[in-house]
Design a protein around this motif. Structure first.
Motif, PDB file in Angstrom:
ATOM      1  N   TYR A 137       0.831  -1.210   0.000  1.00 24.98           N
ATOM      2  CA  TYR A 137       0.000   0.000   0.000  1.00 24.98           C
ATOM      3  C   TYR A 137       0.864   1.258   0.000  1.00 24.98           C
ATOM      4  O   TYR A 137       0.696   2.161  -0.834  1.00 24.98           O
ATOM      5  CB  TYR A 137      -0.914  -0.031   1.226  1.00 24.98           C
ATOM      6  CG  TYR A 137      -1.553   1.296   1.569  1.00 24.98           C
ATOM      7  CD1 TYR A 137      -2.518   1.855   0.739  1.00 24.98           C
ATOM      8  CD2 TYR A 137      -1.182   1.988   2.722  1.00 24.98           C
ATOM      9  CE1 TYR A 137      -3.099   3.081   1.053  1.00 24.98           C
ATOM     10  CE2 TYR A 137      -1.756   3.205   3.041  1.00 24.98           C
ATOM     11  CZ  TYR A 137      -2.708   3.742   2.201  1.00 24.98           C
ATOM     12  OH  TYR A 137      -3.277   4.951   2.514  1.00 24.98           O
ATOM     13  N   VAL A 183       0.100  10.791   5.055  1.00 23.62           N
ATOM     14  CA  VAL A 183      -0.891   9.970   4.359  1.00 23.62           C
ATOM     15  C   VAL A 183      -1.402   8.931   5.356  1.00 23.62           C
ATOM     16  O   VAL A 183      -0.602   8.177   5.907  1.00 23.62           O
ATOM     17  CB  VAL A 183      -0.254   9.264   3.145  1.00 23.62           C
ATOM     18  CG1 VAL A 183      -1.254   8.347   2.465  1.00 23.62           C
ATOM     19  CG2 VAL A 183       0.308  10.284   2.166  1.00 23.62           C
ATOM     20  N   PRO A 184      -2.705   8.897   5.613  1.00 20.60           N
ATOM     21  CA  PRO A 184      -3.217   7.893   6.552  1.00 20.60           C
ATOM     22  C   PRO A 184      -3.185   6.513   5.909  1.00 20.60           C
ATOM     23  O   PRO A 184      -2.961   6.385   4.703  1.00 20.60           O
ATOM     24  CB  PRO A 184      -4.652   8.345   6.797  1.00 20.60           C
ATOM     25  CG  PRO A 184      -5.044   9.016   5.516  1.00 20.60           C
ATOM     26  CD  PRO A 184      -3.783   9.685   5.012  1.00 20.60           C
ATOM     27  N   GLY A 185      -3.415   5.528   6.732  1.00 22.79           N
ATOM     28  CA  GLY A 185      -3.470   4.154   6.236  1.00 22.79           C
ATOM     29  C   GLY A 185      -4.339   3.336   7.152  1.00 22.79           C
ATOM     30  O   GLY A 185      -4.983   3.888   8.059  1.00 22.79           O
ATOM     31  N   PRO A 186      -4.367   2.043   6.951  1.00 23.49           N
ATOM     32  CA  PRO A 186      -5.185   1.207   7.834  1.00 23.49           C
ATOM     33  C   PRO A 186      -4.686   1.318   9.275  1.00 23.49           C
ATOM     34  O   PRO A 186      -3.473   1.299   9.507  1.00 23.49           O
ATOM     35  CB  PRO A 186      -4.954  -0.216   7.302  1.00 23.49           C
ATOM     36  CG  PRO A 186      -4.366  -0.055   5.938  1.00 23.49           C
ATOM     37  CD  PRO A 186      -3.647   1.251   5.937  1.00 23.49           C
ATOM     38  N   VAL A 187      -5.602   1.432  10.221  1.00 25.88           N
ATOM     39  CA  VAL A 187      -5.184   1.517  11.625  1.00 25.88           C
ATOM     40  C   VAL A 187      -4.635   0.181  12.100  1.00 25.88           C
ATOM     41  O   VAL A 187      -4.017   0.089  13.160  1.00 25.88           O
ATOM     42  CB  VAL A 187      -6.342   1.964  12.553  1.00 25.88           C
ATOM     43  CG1 VAL A 187      -6.803   3.353  12.153  1.00 25.88           C
ATOM     44  CG2 VAL A 187      -7.506   0.979  12.524  1.00 25.88           C
ATOM     45  N   HIS A 222      -0.227   8.358  11.677  1.00 18.89           N
ATOM     46  CA  HIS A 222      -1.389   8.664  12.522  1.00 18.89           C
ATOM     47  C   HIS A 222      -0.971   9.423  13.782  1.00 18.89           C
ATOM     48  O   HIS A 222      -1.683  10.325  14.225  1.00 18.89           O
ATOM     49  CB  HIS A 222      -2.134   7.374  12.877  1.00 18.89           C
ATOM     50  CG  HIS A 222      -2.735   6.698  11.677  1.00 18.89           C
ATOM     51  ND1 HIS A 222      -2.978   5.349  11.617  1.00 18.89           N
ATOM     52  CD2 HIS A 222      -3.136   7.192  10.480  1.00 18.89           C
ATOM     53  CE1 HIS A 222      -3.500   5.043  10.437  1.00 18.89           C
ATOM     54  NE2 HIS A 222      -3.599   6.138   9.730  1.00 18.89           N
TER      55      HIS A 222
END
Lengths: 423, 423
Positions: free
Chosen positions: A170, A298-302, A311
């Motif tokens: 990702y 850039v956020p991503g899956p927690v 985050h």
């Protein structure tokens, strides 16, 4: 442009030859050699050394240190340890020869291509917790550069894209897209030389045929990691390899942290794509925040450990902006460009007040590099005399600058229509 | 607790019987019937109807509307259209009978279990862009409730977990974890009844043996969607099914939006897990933001259309907090509990100034529900006279309230040690 680079190369050759001769070295060459010696003696970024150089100049600062006059005991010990290993002046002269053999060049604050933006590092004050290496806050003493672009121009419209070595699929995807998108819109991508996000960002920019700059924590002749050797060659061909360490220098661990301040301060803004908690990439972001550069994540899956750093930045540093793609990034860095331009000149943008001929001349200016008056007149569709009159006007308005080899934009032109729309 | 529920059931049965009798209905029952009739005539949430009820009471407000005295033409038309379909008072009486057959109950603002927090809806002013249905801002006229818990107590420590129907595996996983984690720490989970995030949040709470509340946009006897029928039965068994619409009511499209304000205002805070751009879940978040409730969003991959809504909230509404798990959520909703408590009482928290006996009595208070003085004295290890004296003190300090069936905490007790640590 290419003429200028040939000139710079000639300067460098002259400097090298002069260093070899020992005697007859010009004052400017002496200063460059002193800077190289100082960087080798004390590691780049040492604030007390930087202060000495500013007060005394590099030559006298070097003499002071070699005479045992370092302002603090720790620095005296560092200098003494290094001097025991070799003569700093000889090391510097050898570094110059090696640089020339490499086809690289040395850039100092006296050079036109020195990135003025780095001066903001004087404002970089890190907390004890943020500062893990003593020598990581002062501006660089000099750079080694491989590649044809003048460094300052390459960095003028640049965004740092940084992140984890152990990036996920990702993160690699997002970094590649960002690198491509930024390069595609004529922004330079800046990153380190690591696997993962760094390499993906460079590859994206290269795929777009754009400009990408790798700031290394070792010599520009040291492909580290080896697996990125081919990538570094591609970057050197069309972009820049940059380092504060002389050719041959090892990628020692603290050097990555020292290097990070250059990535943060040399660019308009910094984007963290994937980063684990308290990683090198979040360090770079903290440096960007500390000098008020647009800082993005850039956020991503927690559920991903590789997004924890991004985050955390977004939660703990409200000035960090969440970005999901290149449009958001350009909104941040583009805005700064626009914000910086008008304030000193009142509510009207000067570009709006230009007559048609001046507007044509301004629009005919190359985005990067310089142009001669004749060529510019032809491009603008005006006669040479008009071009010269309008250039004087534009110079007075601080919109263009006169250089040795022609005229250049004072800063990249960013007409409103060029700015990306909000998401 | 169970005694109280039996009493409420008895009240309801009496109301139902009275309605059947037609004559001899108590004033309170009249008001309840009028509220039901008004909700049927005008749809819940209509601000002008709510104002009439506040000015005249529900019975006179209903009479005014039935006499064609609605304050605006649109409302007059709505009322006229509905009246053509049936007698509102007969519809209301039938709704009461149907409610009783279901084993459900009607809750009005006159009931002790009415959630006081809903009063904040008076402050809900949506922009034209945010308001897609006219009738979506005023507090509810009444609720239908299935399940044993008193509504206000169930919602006292509650968090809304909302999101997309077409959730991804990632979103479903995160919602389930949040539902479980919240329930595990004695917080009620509140959501709608949809597939995807709603259902995942409820399931997580149920798996933790916790309390979960589904706020529906149709009658509490209408399993919509059918695929969640078994889930609704499980929720009704241990938690609550709640609706502003009478049993048998259809899940009409605008009702979901009308319903969303109850989810936002009935809970301490709202978390958006996955949401597409401009979705129902982001609508709920906008309502929570509009009344200053803690509003949170879980980030996700920027490559996922199902995270666009969450990322938009985080970018466009700085008060939206990025949360990656239950600890972050509790930090937001827990903080509010603590913040709300002390301000009116000066810098010292009253709990710190209590003597040992008063402290023991306070600590012996049940977290939810009421307790009699004898039982409390036994739990606190003090004699009944001391317990009574200390209860008077605690009542004066607004820390406990006296109710018909005993004493209750004025608000849930959240000692500092009970708050989750920051991440």
């Amino acid at each position: 442009m290419s003429e200028r680079i040939i000139e710079l190369g000639a300067d460098l050759r002259r400097a090298g030859t002069a260093a070899e001769r020992g005697a007859g070295t010009s004052e400017r060459e002496e200063r460059t050699l002193a800077r190289i010696a100082l960087a080798w003696l004390t590691e780049p970024g040492t604030r007390s050394v930087c202060q000495l150089v500013e007060e005394l100049g590099p030559v006298a600062a070097l003499e002071l240190l070699l005479d045992g006059g370092a302002p603090d005991r720790k620095l005296r010990a560092t200098v003494a340890a290094r001097v025991a290993g070799g003569d700093p002046r000889a090391v510097a002269a050898e570094a110059v020869r090696r640089t020339e053999r490499l086809g690289a060049r040395i850039v100092t604050p006296e050079d036109e291509e020195w990135p003025a933006r780095l001066v903001d590092l004087h404002r970089l004050h890190l907390t004890e917790a943020q500062r893990r290496v003593d020598t990581e806050t002062a501006p660089p003493l000099c750079f080694w550069v491989r590649g044809s672009w003048p460094l300052a121009e390459a960095l003028d419209r640049s965004v740092a894209v940084v992140g984890a070595r152990a990036a996920t699929g990702y993160g690699t995807h997002v970094a590649t897209e960002l690198g491509y998108g930024l390069a595609d819109r004529d922004w330079t991508v800046v990153s380190g030389g690591a696997f993962g996000i760094d390499a993906a960002a460079h590859r994206g920019a290269l795929n777009a045929g754009g400009l990408t700059v790798a700031v290394l924590a070792c010599g520009v002749d040291r492909p580290y990691p080896m697996g990125n050797a081919a990538l570094f060659e591609r970057i050197a061909d069309t972009g820049l390899l940059v380092s504060e360490w002389a050719p041959g220098s090892d990628p020692l661990r603290p050097r990555f942290l020292i290097r990070n301040r250059v990535i943060a301060a040399g660019t308009v803004g910094t984007v963290v794509v994937e980063a684990s908690a308290r990683s090198g990439a979040t360090q770079t972001a903290h440096r960007a925040l500390a000098i008020d550069r647009p800082t993005m994540a850039v956020p991503g899956p927690v559920t991903s450990a590789m997004s924890v750093g991004a985050h955390e930045l977004l939660r703990d540093h409200p000035k960090t902006r969440l970005v999901t793609g290149v449009a958001h990034v350009l909104e941040e860095v583009g805005r700064i460009g626009v914000d910086l331009a008008p304030p000193a000149r009142g509510p009207d943008r000067p570009i709006d007040t230009l007559d048609d001929d001046a507007g044509s001349v301004l629009e005919a200016m190359p985005r990067r590099g310089t142009v001669g008056v004749e060529r510019l007149a032809a491009r603008a569709g005006v006669d040479v005399r008009t071009a010269m009159r309008k250039l004087s006007l534009l110079e007075e308005l601080a919109m263009v600058v006169r250089r040795d080899d022609g005229y250049a934009l004072a800063r990249p032109l960013r007409p409103t229509a060029d700015r990306p729309a909000g998401p």
